[in-house]
Scaffold this active site. Structure first.
Site, PDB file in Angstrom:
ATOM      1  N   ARG A  60       0.812  -1.231   0.000  1.00  0.00           N
ATOM      2  CA  ARG A  60       0.000   0.000   0.000  1.00  0.00           C
ATOM      3  C   ARG A  60       0.838   1.271   0.000  1.00  0.00           C
ATOM      4  NH1 ARG A  60      -2.830  -4.121   2.031  1.00  0.00           N
ATOM      5  NH2 ARG A  60      -0.756  -4.647   2.725  1.00  0.00           N
ATOM      6  N   THR A  61       1.789   1.368   0.927  1.00  0.00           N
ATOM      7  CA  THR A  61       2.521   2.628   1.098  1.00  0.00           C
ATOM      8  C   THR A  61       3.384   2.917  -0.123  1.00  0.00           C
ATOM      9  OG1 THR A  61       2.601   2.029   3.437  1.00  0.00           O
ATOM     10  CG2 THR A  61       3.912   3.922   2.757  1.00  0.00           C
TER      11      THR A  61
ATOM     12  N   LYS B 181      26.250  -4.805  -0.784  1.00  0.00           N
ATOM     13  CA  LYS B 181      27.720  -4.938  -0.797  1.00  0.00           C
ATOM     14  C   LYS B 181      28.333  -4.309   0.446  1.00  0.00           C
ATOM     15  CE  LYS B 181      27.650  -4.218  -5.802  1.00  0.00           C
ATOM     16  NZ  LYS B 181      27.977  -3.184  -6.791  1.00  0.00           N
TER      17      LYS B 181
ATOM     18  N   ARG C 253      11.263   3.949   3.907  1.00  0.00           N
ATOM     19  CA  ARG C 253      10.818   2.959   4.906  1.00  0.00           C
ATOM     20  C   ARG C 253      12.026   2.163   5.343  1.00  0.00           C
ATOM     21  NH1 ARG C 253       5.709  -1.098   4.622  1.00  0.00           N
ATOM     22  NH2 ARG C 253       4.733   0.874   5.246  1.00  0.00           N
TER      23      ARG C 253
ATOM     24  N   HIS D 193       4.644   5.840  11.683  1.00  0.00           N
ATOM     25  CA  HIS D 193       4.178   5.669  10.303  1.00  0.00           C
ATOM     26  C   HIS D 193       3.180   6.821  10.075  1.00  0.00           C
ATOM     27  CE1 HIS D 193       3.052   4.022   6.553  1.00  0.00           C
ATOM     28  NE2 HIS D 193       2.745   2.780   6.889  1.00  0.00           N
TER      29      HIS D 193
END
Ligand code: CP
Length: 313
Positions: A54-55, A82, A104, A132
């Site tokens: 969703r986000t 890496k 995120r 959030h």
């Protein structure tokens, strides 16, 4: 505000400003043309170090509908693999002059740290169990549209509160707007220092849901449980899963919410989730695009003003 890192620093008036603009974007998104030039000329980079449906999708759509150049970094294929650090990754992208970074990250505080290292506006798309903010804003917009108000409501937030950034941002936002908040769930899934939240706490769904206006369900966030207490799904559903019987003690017009992703038969009965007379789960998804458009529009206004003054740093 330069960034949107959390609900904590926002004033109620700033929250109302985002929601009022988002309301306009709901109408825009329902219209026949979904393209504006609000963010034209600006570059938006989405960096998701954790899975999202969703986000991630709604931030991408929001940027594209407002005319930004949107790039989704494939973090699994980046040089993080890496050994490059988050900060070095951020500094590298910063040198390419993005205007909006959507991030995120699985670690609480990582997005705040990153925001200190870059010159552009940063939007927190969820950091660990911390915040959030756009989820709380879209939940607030959903509630305001469904109930006609965003104050003096009885709101139950149910389930795994301890590991939930959604719960934390919602407690902050709904508290600022003077709602009465109840947390309902097993004591083992309640946060430490619960007294600081100014909420009522219940470990029984029928007591916690009595006469509430809003029932907000949360999933068990196993990815953040650190090998601690993990309840069996069957037992959990029996005691804390939302079904018709437990919902019957809420107000007859109470709405049912879930930020997703949803685990049917664990924290919520599938029929309740699909009952469009009670469930606003799909409306939450719709509001997500509008709220993210509003948040980026408002941050970009600030950004452009500073760029015009030649003092963005
Ligand atoms: N509500 C939410 O953050 O969903 P995603 O993890 O799918 O983005």
């Amino acid at each position: 505000q330069k960034h949107l890192l959390g609900i904590e620093p926002l004033h109620p008036e700033e929250i109302r400003t985002v929601l009022d603009l988002a309301d306009q974007y709901v109408d825009f998104n329902r219209g026949s043309s979904k393209h504006a030039d609000t963010l034209a000329g600006l570059t938006q980079i989405n960096m998701f170090f954790e899975n999202s449906t969703r986000t991630q999708a709604s931030f991408e759509l929001a940027g594209k509908r407002l005319g930004a150049d949107v790039m989704n970094m494939a973090m699994q294929a980046s040089s993080i693999k890496k050994g490059e650090t988050l900060i070095d990754t951020a500094l590298t992208l910063n040198a390419m002059h993005p205007d909006l970074l959507v991030v995120r990250h699985p670690h609480s505080g990582a997005v705040d740290l990153l925001a200190q290292k870059v010159n552009c506006a940063v939007l927190n798309a969820g950091d660990g169990r911390h915040e959030h903010p756009t989820q709380a804003l879209l939940d607030a917009l959903t509630i305001r549209r469904a109930k006609g108000q965003l104050h003096r409501l009885n709101i139950a937030i149910c389930g795994d509160i301890a590991h939930s950034r959604v719960a934390r941002s919602n407690i902050l936002l709904l508290g600022k707007m003077e709602n009465r908040i109840r947390l309902v769930g097993p004591p083992t899934l309640m946060p430490a220092r619960i007294d600081e939240f100014g909420v009522e706490v219940y470990d029984d769904m029928r007591e916690g849901l009595r006469d509430v206006d809003v029932v907000m369900m949360l999933r068990l966030q196993r990815e953040r449980m650190d090998g601690g207490f993990i309840p069996s799904e069957r037992e959990y559903y029996h005691r804390f899963g939302l079904d018709a019987d437990k919902l019957s003690v809420a107000k007859p017009d109470a709405i049912v919410m879930h930020p997703g992703p949803m685990n049917r038969g664990v924290e919520i009965d599938g029929e309740i989730a699909d009952d469009i007379t009670r469930s606003v789960i799909q409306e939450q998804v719709e509001m997500g695009v509008a709220v993210r458009m509003a948040a980026m529009d408002l941050l970009a206004r600030n950004l452009r003003a500073k760029l015009d003054e030649g003092r963005y740093a």
